[in-house]
Design an enzyme around this catalytic site. Structure first.
Site, PDB file in Angstrom:
ATOM      1  N   LYS A 488       0.723  -1.670  -0.262  1.00 20.13           N
ATOM      2  CA  LYS A 488      -0.039  -0.301  -0.514  1.00 20.13           C
ATOM      3  C   LYS A 488       1.027   0.778   0.174  1.00 20.13           C
ATOM      4  O   LYS A 488       1.760   0.707   0.534  1.00 20.13           O
ATOM      5  CB  LYS A 488      -0.724  -0.446   1.327  1.00 20.13           C
ATOM      6  CG  LYS A 488       0.354   0.000   2.458  1.00 20.13           C
ATOM      7  CD  LYS A 488      -0.701  -0.472   3.653  1.00 20.13           C
ATOM      8  CE  LYS A 488      -0.175  -0.187   4.652  1.00 20.13           C
ATOM      9  NZ  LYS A 488      -0.719  -1.040   5.908  1.00 20.13           N
ATOM     10  N   ARG A 586      -9.924   0.293  13.804  1.00 15.97           N
ATOM     11  CA  ARG A 586      -9.917   1.387  13.358  1.00 15.97           C
ATOM     12  C   ARG A 586     -10.873   0.998  11.974  1.00 15.97           C
ATOM     13  O   ARG A 586     -12.431   1.414  11.933  1.00 15.97           O
ATOM     14  CB  ARG A 586      -8.419   0.899  12.382  1.00 15.97           C
ATOM     15  CG  ARG A 586      -8.289   1.650  11.620  1.00 15.97           C
ATOM     16  CD  ARG A 586      -6.725   1.640  11.349  1.00 15.97           C
ATOM     17  NE  ARG A 586      -6.638   0.751  10.377  1.00 15.97           N
ATOM     18  CZ  ARG A 586      -4.998   0.560   9.783  1.00 15.97           C
ATOM     19  NH1 ARG A 586      -4.550   1.120   9.624  1.00 15.97           N
ATOM     20  NH2 ARG A 586      -5.338   0.006   9.288  1.00 15.97           N
ATOM     21  N   TYR A 713      14.635  31.392   4.878  1.00 18.04           N
ATOM     22  CA  TYR A 713      13.676  32.272   5.195  1.00 18.04           C
ATOM     23  C   TYR A 713      13.847  32.372   6.941  1.00 18.04           C
ATOM     24  O   TYR A 713      14.755  31.751   7.882  1.00 18.04           O
ATOM     25  CB  TYR A 713      12.581  31.493   4.961  1.00 18.04           C
ATOM     26  CG  TYR A 713      11.872  31.481   3.785  1.00 18.04           C
ATOM     27  CD1 TYR A 713      12.042  32.436   3.518  1.00 18.04           C
ATOM     28  CD2 TYR A 713      11.868  30.105   3.506  1.00 18.04           C
ATOM     29  CE1 TYR A 713      11.501  32.448   1.895  1.00 18.04           C
ATOM     30  CE2 TYR A 713      11.542  29.523   1.723  1.00 18.04           C
ATOM     31  CZ  TYR A 713      11.688  30.872   0.738  1.00 18.04           C
ATOM     32  OH  TYR A 713      11.280  31.191  -0.188  1.00 18.04           O
ATOM     33  N   MET A 762      11.098  25.228   0.324  1.00 19.27           N
ATOM     34  CA  MET A 762       9.759  24.331   0.012  1.00 19.27           C
ATOM     35  C   MET A 762      11.295  22.830  -1.321  1.00 19.27           C
ATOM     36  O   MET A 762      10.838  22.170  -1.314  1.00 19.27           O
ATOM     37  CB  MET A 762       9.187  25.294  -1.104  1.00 19.27           C
ATOM     38  CG  MET A 762       7.827  23.602  -1.755  1.00 19.27           C
ATOM     39  SD  MET A 762       7.333  24.943  -3.159  1.00 19.27           S
ATOM     40  CE  MET A 762       5.834  25.985  -2.012  1.00 19.27           C
TER      41      MET A 762
HETATM   42  C1  LIG Z   1      -0.636  -1.871   6.683  1.00 23.72           C
HETATM   43  C2  LIG Z   1      -0.946  -2.950   7.119  1.00 23.72           C
HETATM   44  C3  LIG Z   1       0.322  -4.136   7.431  1.00 23.72           C
HETATM   45  C4  LIG Z   1       1.813  -4.255   7.953  1.00 23.72           C
HETATM   46  O1  LIG Z   1       2.273  -4.054   8.890  1.00 23.72           O
HETATM   47  P1  LIG Z   1       3.467  -3.499   9.179  1.00 23.72           P
HETATM   48  O2  LIG Z   1       3.774  -2.932   9.759  1.00 23.72           O
HETATM   49  O3  LIG Z   1       4.177  -2.424   7.967  1.00 23.72           O
HETATM   50  O4  LIG Z   1       4.484  -5.012   8.704  1.00 23.72           O
HETATM   51  C5  LIG Z   1      -0.641  -5.747   7.764  1.00 23.72           C
HETATM   52  N1  LIG Z   1      -1.819  -5.582   8.333  1.00 23.72           N
HETATM   53  C6  LIG Z   1      -2.959  -4.616   8.364  1.00 23.72           C
HETATM   54  C7  LIG Z   1      -4.196  -4.278   8.405  1.00 23.72           C
HETATM   55  C8  LIG Z   1      -2.242  -3.140   7.254  1.00 23.72           C
HETATM   56  O5  LIG Z   1      -3.246  -2.114   6.951  1.00 23.72           O
END
Ligand SMILES: *Cc1c(COP(=O)(O)O)cnc(C)c1O
EC number: 5.1.1.1
Length: 819
Positions: A488, A586, A713, A762
């Site tokens: 991701k 979550r 700056y 920047m």
């Molecule tokens: C990002 C994520 C992982 C991986 O976690 P790491 O700490 O990067 O190994 C596993 N499961 C879910 C649901 C995630 O969102």
């Protein structure tokens, strides 16, 4: 060249089940089904890995025409020859050792912690005019790489140079008879502790076993640990500062990019100049000098050739080129083995459908030219290259061979010059281009013609390091545990389908992304393995189906809308994953909704592939009680789901820290994220991970300031006497956080840490380089990488490595390479 299968069965001490009466000669050893080029003359070894057994590819290879196999268990394979052995790896090594025994020639065997590949390549540069040389391709120095290297040995060769690397006890004893060096080189014993050995002394002794039967051994007598581990057999030939060294260093002087070294060898006193100044290059060059003297090279020739040493491109790089092309530059060697390696890299990357290869003459004399170019043509055809551009008089003379054996387009030019003047007509566009040529052809020019000019901040992604990290994590897993690699957020900042390609190639079972469009991008890039999408919106249902992406169902509202949509579209049993809420709060179904979930799930248009939950704090020891509570709740609920659905579903829970700290919770699959990118989130120390990404920039300007001058700056930076600053081409828009300004963050400049000075802008940042020697405009500056870890940067800016990695902006070019 070649051996009959009967001979091979005898050589490896195996039992031959002969099913194929045609008596072909075996010419190629095949260990990886993806690398098949010549089916009829290949012998496949079904090697056993910790997780994969080569045996599972036998049927497929048989279908593709392979008829000769070395296996540990006989298979149902009418019409094939099978050599049955106890240990396929040992058989491979025995066959190569037998092949080695056919030849008497000087064989240089190189081992040690660092420098093996450079020394091997330099010796080749230094001696290629004198000898017909066979050498290990790239850094083929492992338990399987060494036999494959030695297998190339043929009657035309006059000198062999092979390297060996080991990481476990007992491994060198197996490689020694395969290489059987006559002249050994022990490079050094590195700082890095390695898990396979109890101490560095043990590691040194183990490596020295390569020289058990060598006549002479080259080493550096300035290294006490090397000296302590020297073996009894060979005649010793040391170089170093001490009086007794065969080659004594009298003086070392560095000037303007060169090192001049005064040496004494016997009665001779002479100096050599090498075009490098770093200690590693000097050490590597002196090992070469020792080998050259032992081979009887005259001092004068050594002096001239050493001055011409060239840096070794240790890696294959994928860069962006003009007109959306991708460029792989491998312009330092042209031989069949390195061509196959580069073609594999090209096909593994599958950046574009169209593939062009630009090739120079091949300098493998001793092989009949007609046959050589026919083999090259066939190899290019097998690897589905669409276009060949040949540059050089010899390759052009064999245009007919390409006409016969290579189905794609061709173009030939006598020189790089001629190629350049025809560039417009070649229409390079939306294709992957491999540039491969012998050094004398100076293909660097082609590389710079085709490579896109980029603004000079780049993130380099080391694909080998990633593969190695994956291997390390797998060693913590049970053989049956599957791996879902989390890619991701643009692969944690490292890249999307480039990374996914590699993971697919190395056999991960699943990929995980956050949003559907990330999955779509992967599918468009040619990724075929299953992809789980964690966060689905109603608007992406169509894409999920169209691109075969598997959504996570985490709430009733999503469950109902997606189910209704599928039924309306008439799609039954669509693959989904179910997420349970166990304490992260979550996404996911909380415990009180499970009864209802069990009631509706069986009637939905889903095929549930897995059920999972996510840890809130698996990296923190003080939260272990909570982590266990999450696990207990998860396991109980997952079991209820399993019972209610009546078909097998996968259970998974652990992220990287979970794998490292809670091995008992691996279940059916793990979801590996940050760990893949080389960061051990739990600091468990159980793994020897390598950070995959290096963020680099360059110096735009250097300023010598006066006391009281201000920098940047709001005038937050203030110069004192003699302050020197460098302005570098990275700012907060590139992902270099403003919180790192005013000395909080540091960058790595010419071997030292230089703090930021003033506020981060920047697109630019000023750093204080006062007192750091030899820094010039245009020099490279490392923002994070091997010398300066992502973790350190995270600590300075009070965040976590995840945020540092994913913040690197898309305008920073990614360069992917293999070492
Ligand atoms: C990002 C994520 C992982 C991986 O976690 P790491 O700490 O990067 O190994 C596993 N499961 C879910 C649901 C995630 O969102």
């Amino acid at each position: 060249m070649g051996y009959s299968i009967q001979y091979i069965a005898g050589a490896v001490g195996g039992h031959l089940l002969q099913g194929d009466a045609t008596s072909v000669m075996i010419e190629h050893l095949l260990l990886d089904s993806r690398r098949l080029i010549f089916p009829t003359t290949s012998l496949f070894f079904a090697l056993k890995g910790p997780r994969r057994y080569g045996g599972q590819f036998i049927k497929e290879l048989f279908r593709r025409g392979v008829r000769n196999f070395v296996v540990e268990e006989a298979q149902e394979l009418p019409g094939a020859n099978q050599v049955i052995v106890k240990d396929t790896l040992a058989a491979l090594q025995a066959l190569a050792a037998g092949h080695r025994r056919q030849y008497t020639l000087p064989v240089v065997g190189i081992t040690g912690s660092n420098g093996k590949t450079i020394i091997k390549e330099w010796l080749n540069q230094l001696l290629e005019e004198e000898y017909e040389i066979v050498r290990s391709p790239k850094s083929y120095n492992s338990q399987t790489g060494v036999p494959l290297s030695v297998w190339q040995l043929g009657p035309q060769h006059e000198l062999a140079i092979f390297e060996a690397g080991v990481s476990l006890r007992g491994e060198m004893e197996r490689l020694e008879p395969v290489i059987r060096p006559t002249l050994g080189v022990f490079t050094n014993i590195g700082e890095a502790h390695s898990e396979g050995f109890s101490s560095r002394a043990e590691k040194a002794r183990e490596k020295m076993k390569l020289f058990a039967h060598a006549e002479t051994l080259v080493y550096c007598s300035d290294q006490p640990e090397t000296v302590k581990a020297l073996p009894a057999g060979p005649t010793l030939f040391a170089w170093g500062h001490d009086e007794n060294a065969a080659i004594r260093i009298r003086s070392t002087e560095k000037k303007a990019g060169w090192t001049v070294i005064g040496l004494t060898h016997g009665a001779a006193e002479f100096t050599v100049s090498i075009p490098f100044t770093d200690p590693a290059s000097i050490e590597n060059a002196l090992h070469c000098v020792a080998v050259l003297l032992l081979l009887g090279q005259p001092v004068q020739r050594i002096q001239t050739s050493l001055a011409l040493l060239q840096p070794i491109a240790m890696r294959l790089e994928l860069k962006s080129g003009i007109n959306h092309c991708s460029i792989i530059n491998d312009s330092y060697s042209a031989d069949l083995n390195s061509l196959s390696i580069a073609l594999d890299f090209l096909s593994q990357q599958q950046q574009h459908d169209r593939r062009t290869v630009i090739l120079s003459d091949f300098l493998e004399s001793g092989r009949e030219e007609n046959e050589l170019y026919a083999t090259i043509a066939q190899t290019l055809g097998q690897k589905q290259v669409d276009r060949l551009i040949g540059i050089g008089p010899r390759i052009g003379a064999h245009a007919a061979a390409f006409g016969q054996w290579f189905p794609g387009e061709t173009a030939f030019y006598p020189t790089v010059e001629a190629f350049r003047s025809d560039l417009g007509r070649l229409h390079f566009r939306d294709e992957s281009i491999l540039i491969k040529g012998a050094r004398v052809f100076e293909f660097e020019e082609i590389d710079s013609l085709l490579t896109e000019r980029i603004h000079q901040t780049v993130m380099e992604v080391n694909l080998n390091a990633m593969a190695e990290n994956l291997r390390q994590w797998r060693q913590l897993l049970q053989p049956a545990t599957r791996v879902m690699a989390m890619v991701k957020a643009f692969g944690y900042g490292s890249g999307s389908f480039e990374i996914a390609n590699l993971l697919q190639f190395h056999g991960v079972d699943w990929l995980g992304v956050a949003y559907a469009d990330e999955g779509v991008m992967l599918r468009k890039g040619g990724i075929r393995i299953p992809i789980m999408v964690m966060n689905t919106e109603d608007s992406s249902f169509q894409s999920l189906v169209e691109y075969n992406l598997e959504p996570v169902i985490y709430s009733f509202s999503l469950l109902r809308t997606f189910d209704r949509w599928l039924k309306k579209e008439g799609i039954p049993a669509f693959p989904v994953h179910i997420e349970l809420e166990t304490g992260m709060n979550r996404l996911g179904f909380p415990n009180e909704e499970i009864d209802e979930l069990l009631r509706v799930l069986p009637g939905a248009a889903f095929k549930v592939l897995s059920v999972f939950s996510h840890f809130a704090a698996s990296e923190e020891a003080q939260q272990d009680a909570f982590t266990n509570k999450q696990a207990q709740l998860y396991l109980a609920t997952a079991q209820r789901l399993q019972d209610a659905l009546g078909y097998p579903i996968l259970q998974h829970l652990a992220n990287s820290a979970g794998i490292a700290r809670h091995p008992e919770l691996q279940l059916d699959m793990v979801r590996l994220g940050i760990g893949l990118y080389g960061i051990d989130p739990a600091g468990s120390g159980r793994l020897d991970l390598q950070e995959v990404s290096t963020l680099k920039t360059t110096i735009a300007q250097i300023k010598h300031l006066r006391t009281g001058d201000t920098i940047g700056y709001n005038r937050r930076g203030i110069a004192s006497a003699g302050t020197v600053t460098a302005t570098v081409r990275i700012g907060y828009a590139d992902g270099y956080s403003r919180s790192l300004g005013n000395g909080v963050g540091k960058m790595w400049v010419n071997g030292r840490l230089a703090p930021t000075i003033g506020i981060v802008s920047m697109d630019m940042t000023m750093i204080d380089i006062t007192g750091i020697p030899d820094v010039k405009e245009g020099d490279e500056v490392v923002v994070f990488g091997k010398e300066l870890s992502v973790n350190q940067l995270a600590i300075w800016s009070q965040t976590i490595p995840y945020e540092i990695l994913t913040s690197v902006s898309q305008r920073v070019k990614r360069i992917y390479f293999e070492e």
